[in-house]
Design a protein around this motif. Structure first.
Motif, mmCIF file in Angstrom:
data_model
loop_
_atom_site.group_PDB
_atom_site.id
_atom_site.type_symbol
_atom_site.label_atom_id
_atom_site.label_comp_id
_atom_site.label_asym_id
_atom_site.label_seq_id
_atom_site.Cartn_x
_atom_site.Cartn_y
_atom_site.Cartn_z
ATOM 1 N N ALA A 96 13.219 16.627 48.741
ATOM 2 C CA ALA A 96 11.920 17.298 48.620
ATOM 3 C C ALA A 96 12.098 18.809 48.427
ATOM 4 O O ALA A 96 11.240 19.467 47.839
ATOM 5 C CB ALA A 96 11.082 17.018 49.860
ATOM 6 N N ASP A 97 13.224 19.368 48.888
ATOM 7 C CA ASP A 97 13.473 20.810 48.802
ATOM 8 C C ASP A 97 14.055 21.259 47.470
ATOM 9 O O ASP A 97 14.039 22.441 47.144
ATOM 10 C CB ASP A 97 14.417 21.259 49.921
ATOM 11 N N GLY A 98 14.626 20.326 46.690
ATOM 12 C CA GLY A 98 15.238 20.705 45.421
ATOM 13 C C GLY A 98 16.202 19.648 44.924
ATOM 14 O O GLY A 98 16.114 18.483 45.302
ATOM 15 N N HIS A 99 17.173 20.075 44.103
ATOM 16 C CA HIS A 99 18.142 19.134 43.542
ATOM 17 C C HIS A 99 19.505 19.801 43.492
ATOM 18 O O HIS A 99 19.622 21.024 43.431
ATOM 19 C CB HIS A 99 17.706 18.680 42.145
ATOM 20 N N GLY A 100 20.546 18.966 43.523
ATOM 21 C CA GLY A 100 21.883 19.540 43.556
ATOM 22 C C GLY A 100 22.950 18.633 42.984
ATOM 23 O O GLY A 100 22.694 17.499 42.608
ATOM 24 N N ILE A 101 24.151 19.177 42.953
ATOM 25 C CA ILE A 101 25.333 18.438 42.530
ATOM 26 C C ILE A 101 26.362 18.583 43.646
ATOM 27 O O ILE A 101 26.636 19.695 44.105
ATOM 28 C CB ILE A 101 25.908 18.983 41.207
ATOM 29 N N VAL A 102 26.905 17.461 44.080
ATOM 30 C CA VAL A 102 27.913 17.441 45.142
ATOM 31 C C VAL A 102 29.257 17.128 44.492
ATOM 32 O O VAL A 102 29.394 16.134 43.782
ATOM 33 C CB VAL A 102 27.577 16.376 46.214
#
Length: 148
Positions: A96-102
């Motif tokens: 809900a706070d954003g998007h990322g790449i791990v």
């Protein structure tokens, strides 16, 4: 050649992360987490080279490097120098706070997370939750669920 295409696509997705104003980069192991907040208005993204490189001030650098193995993505953050050799070393996450790449490197992970707005309350909890969508530690051993 396929690896260079895949890594070029991954680099493009990484560049999209830095279109958000606040980007959080974390280094996480079974022992704990280190978090850095980048304000992209002050640490402007520099991408003026014809190569496949992304650089944010002195904080972060990602580049696709040609090699005999078919290409690799090198990421530098703090003392970390991590190499992605194509598929299986990364995962895309959305909260809900954003998007990322791990990105996985041994028993640790580096997360590049683009937040919809600055995270002031629950920063560590939010970033750990995003990372937990792809990486979990049980008895000190990392279990990683790659996207591709």
């Amino acid at each position: 050649m396929h690896a260079l295409f895949v890594l070029g696509d991954l680099r493009a997705k990484l560049v999209k992360q830095f279109q958000s104003r606040f980007v959080y980069i974390t280094e996480q192991t079974a022992e704990g987490i280190y978090i850095a907040e980048l304000d992209t208005e002050t640490a402007l993204v520099v991408d003026d080279k014809p190569g496949l490189e992304l650089k944010v001030g002195d904080h972060f650098r990602a580049a696709v490097l040609p090699s005999r193995e078919g290409g690799k993505l090198e990421i530098k953050f703090r003392e970390i120098k991590l190499t992605v050799y194509g598929l299986g070393d990364y995962a895309f996450v959305t909260t809900a706070d954003g998007h990322g790449i791990v990105f996985k490197e041994g028993q640790s992970v580096v997360t590049v997370f683009a937040a919809h707005q600055q995270l002031s309350e629950g920063l560590t909890k939010s970033l750990k939750a995003a990372t937990a969508k792809a990486a979990k530690w049980r008895k000190g051993e990392l279990t990683f669920k790659a996207s591709e």
